[in-house]
Design a protein around this motif. Structure first.
Motif, PDB file in Angstrom:
ATOM      1  N   CYS A 166      -2.386  -9.072  -7.855  1.00  0.00           N
ATOM      2  CA  CYS A 166      -2.317  -7.700  -8.372  1.00  0.00           C
ATOM      3  C   CYS A 166      -1.206  -7.642  -9.411  1.00  0.00           C
ATOM      4  CB  CYS A 166      -2.040  -6.704  -7.245  1.00  0.00           C
ATOM      5  SG  CYS A 166      -2.169  -4.990  -7.807  1.00  0.00           S
ATOM      6  N   LEU A 219       0.408  -4.822  -9.984  1.00  0.00           N
ATOM      7  CA  LEU A 219       1.373  -3.805  -9.542  1.00  0.00           C
ATOM      8  C   LEU A 219       1.971  -4.246  -8.202  1.00  0.00           C
ATOM      9  CD1 LEU A 219      -0.456  -0.426 -10.358  1.00  0.00           C
ATOM     10  CD2 LEU A 219       1.125  -1.735 -11.780  1.00  0.00           C
ATOM     11  N   ASN A 220       2.932  -3.465  -7.760  1.00  0.00           N
ATOM     12  CA  ASN A 220       3.595  -3.776  -6.484  1.00  0.00           C
ATOM     13  C   ASN A 220       3.978  -2.440  -5.842  1.00  0.00           C
ATOM     14  OD1 ASN A 220       4.991  -4.991  -4.438  1.00  0.00           O
ATOM     15  ND2 ASN A 220       6.835  -5.355  -5.656  1.00  0.00           N
ATOM     16  N   CYS A 221       2.942  -1.717  -5.390  1.00  0.00           N
ATOM     17  CA  CYS A 221       3.166  -0.344  -4.914  1.00  0.00           C
ATOM     18  C   CYS A 221       3.949  -0.353  -3.599  1.00  0.00           C
ATOM     19  CB  CYS A 221       1.835   0.357  -4.694  1.00  0.00           C
ATOM     20  SG  CYS A 221       0.800   0.356  -6.154  1.00  0.00           S
ATOM     21  N   TYR A 262       3.666   1.447  -1.036  1.00  0.00           N
ATOM     22  CA  TYR A 262       2.881   1.659   0.189  1.00  0.00           C
ATOM     23  C   TYR A 262       1.803   0.599   0.408  1.00  0.00           C
ATOM     24  CZ  TYR A 262      -0.390   3.772  -3.143  1.00  0.00           C
ATOM     25  OH  TYR A 262      -1.213   3.999  -4.213  1.00  0.00           O
ATOM     26  N   CYS A 263       1.775  -0.419  -0.435  1.00  0.00           N
ATOM     27  CA  CYS A 263       0.672  -1.384  -0.347  1.00  0.00           C
ATOM     28  C   CYS A 263       0.646  -2.085   1.012  1.00  0.00           C
ATOM     29  CB  CYS A 263       0.791  -2.429  -1.451  1.00  0.00           C
ATOM     30  SG  CYS A 263      -0.618  -3.552  -1.460  1.00  0.00           S
ATOM     31  N   PHE A 287      -3.547  -9.633  -0.296  1.00  0.00           N
ATOM     32  CA  PHE A 287      -4.370 -10.191  -1.378  1.00  0.00           C
ATOM     33  C   PHE A 287      -3.771 -11.495  -1.906  1.00  0.00           C
ATOM     34  CE2 PHE A 287      -1.664  -6.792  -3.141  1.00  0.00           C
ATOM     35  CZ  PHE A 287      -0.862  -7.542  -3.974  1.00  0.00           C
ATOM     36  N   GLY A 292      -5.974  -6.369  -4.004  1.00  0.00           N
ATOM     37  CA  GLY A 292      -5.526  -6.795  -5.301  1.00  0.00           C
ATOM     38  C   GLY A 292      -6.137  -5.976  -6.445  1.00  0.00           C
ATOM     39  N   ASN A 301      -6.756  -0.311  -9.984  1.00  0.00           N
ATOM     40  CA  ASN A 301      -5.544   0.505 -10.111  1.00  0.00           C
ATOM     41  C   ASN A 301      -5.452   1.171 -11.483  1.00  0.00           C
ATOM     42  OD1 ASN A 301      -4.413  -1.426 -11.923  1.00  0.00           O
ATOM     43  ND2 ASN A 301      -3.457  -2.546 -10.237  1.00  0.00           N
ATOM     44  N   LYS A 320      -1.666   6.464  -9.591  1.00  0.00           N
ATOM     45  CA  LYS A 320      -0.489   6.216  -8.753  1.00  0.00           C
ATOM     46  C   LYS A 320       0.561   7.305  -8.965  1.00  0.00           C
ATOM     47  CE  LYS A 320      -2.012   2.106  -7.500  1.00  0.00           C
ATOM     48  NZ  LYS A 320      -2.525   1.890  -6.148  1.00  0.00           N
TER      49      LYS A 320
HETATM   50  S1  SF4 Z   1      -1.789  -0.662  -3.562  1.00  0.00           S
HETATM   51 FE1  SF4 Z   1      -3.367  -1.568  -4.869  1.00  0.00          FE
HETATM   52  S2  SF4 Z   1      -2.461  -1.543  -6.927  1.00  0.00           S
HETATM   53 FE2  SF4 Z   1      -0.774  -1.252  -5.486  1.00  0.00          FE
HETATM   54  S3  SF4 Z   1       0.027  -3.318  -5.116  1.00  0.00           S
HETATM   55 FE3  SF4 Z   1      -1.484  -2.893  -3.496  1.00  0.00          FE
HETATM   56  S4  SF4 Z   1      -3.400  -3.733  -4.274  1.00  0.00           S
HETATM   57 FE4  SF4 Z   1      -1.989  -3.545  -6.041  1.00  0.00          FE
END
Ligand code: SF4
Length: 225
Positions: free
Chosen positions: A33, A35-37, A39-40, A44, A78, A104, A126
């Motif tokens: 991925c 991004l690195n949210c 709350y993820c 993946f 991901g 995303n 987001k």
């Molecule tokens: S929530 Fe989605 S966009 Fe954000 S890090 Fe996880 S997989 Fe990536």
């Protein structure tokens, strides 16, 4: 030479989010991925993932799943658009089934590479208050380029959502004429906010943009993946 990618998992389940909640889908989870949210909770990484070419992946799913009962193939992660070239090759071998992209919504150039192969786009918007980063400009550009494909946007929120974020998201929904799906962030199998809070947030959205719905993650209530 055919492109190879690592696939984390392939499974049949019920779509638990979005206007397509309740439909049977075949999920293909891509690794990686951009991004690195905050709350993820999705695994993946490439550890234990299996490599496929587009052709070998199509064979795998044709041999193991009854595609007649599948509403659509969900490309998820991901971030599946990191593998745009592979998606192009893969969908070429699957002309008779709908392709549902869970993204995303930040990789516009990659979207343009696969756009003619996608039937439905589930685009995340987001929130800085829950995801930990401000990607509104990237979402705006991405959504600008989703024209011609059925697209909706999913917004994961928690108790920290701000009025400014609500306004920005509602304006994005209006500008791009898409359904907004509000999704309360989950803590395990429970919503992180209560019903009253959800209603209040939904009402704030509806005051600005009526094409907004509140849909919790139904698959978690059903104990499904
Ligand atoms: S929530 Fe989605 S966009 Fe954000 S890090 Fe996880 S997989 Fe990536």
């Amino acid at each position: 030479m055919a492109t190879e990618v690592k696939i984390k998992e392939i499974f049949e389940s019920i779509q638990g989010e979005s206007p397509f909640v309740g439909t049977k889908q075949l999920f293909i989870r891509f690794c990686g991925c951009n991004l690195n949210c905050d709350y993820c909770d999705t695994n993946f990484d490439a550890k234990d993932a299996v490599s496929y070419t587009a052709e070998s992946l199509v064979k795998k799913i044709q041999n193991n799943y009854d595609l007649k009962r599948i509403h659509s193939v969900s490309l998820t992660g991901g971030e599946p658009l990191l593998h745009a070239q592979f998606i192009n090759e893969f969908v070429h071998f699957l002309p008779d089934i709908k392709i549902y992209l869970e993204t995303n919504a930040t990789l516009t150039d990659e979207l343009l590479n696969v756009k003619d192969k996608i039937d439905i786009i589930s685009a995340d918007i987001k929130l800085p208050s829950s995801a930990g980063k401000d990607t509104f400009d990237l979402h705006d550009k991405f959504l600008e380029n989703c024209n011609g494909i059925y697209t909706f946007a999913k917004i994961v929120f928690d108790k920290n959502i701000t009025d400014e974020e609500i306004k920005t998201c509602a304006n994005l929904g209006e500008k791009h004429n898409i359904v907004l799906i509000l999704q309360p962030k989950m803590d395990g199998n429970k919503m992180s906010v209560d019903n009253d809070f959800c209603q209040n947030i939904l009402n704030k959205f509806l005051n600005i943009y009526p094409n907004t719905r509140l849909i919790p993650q139904v698959h978690k209530f059903l104990n499904l993946r």
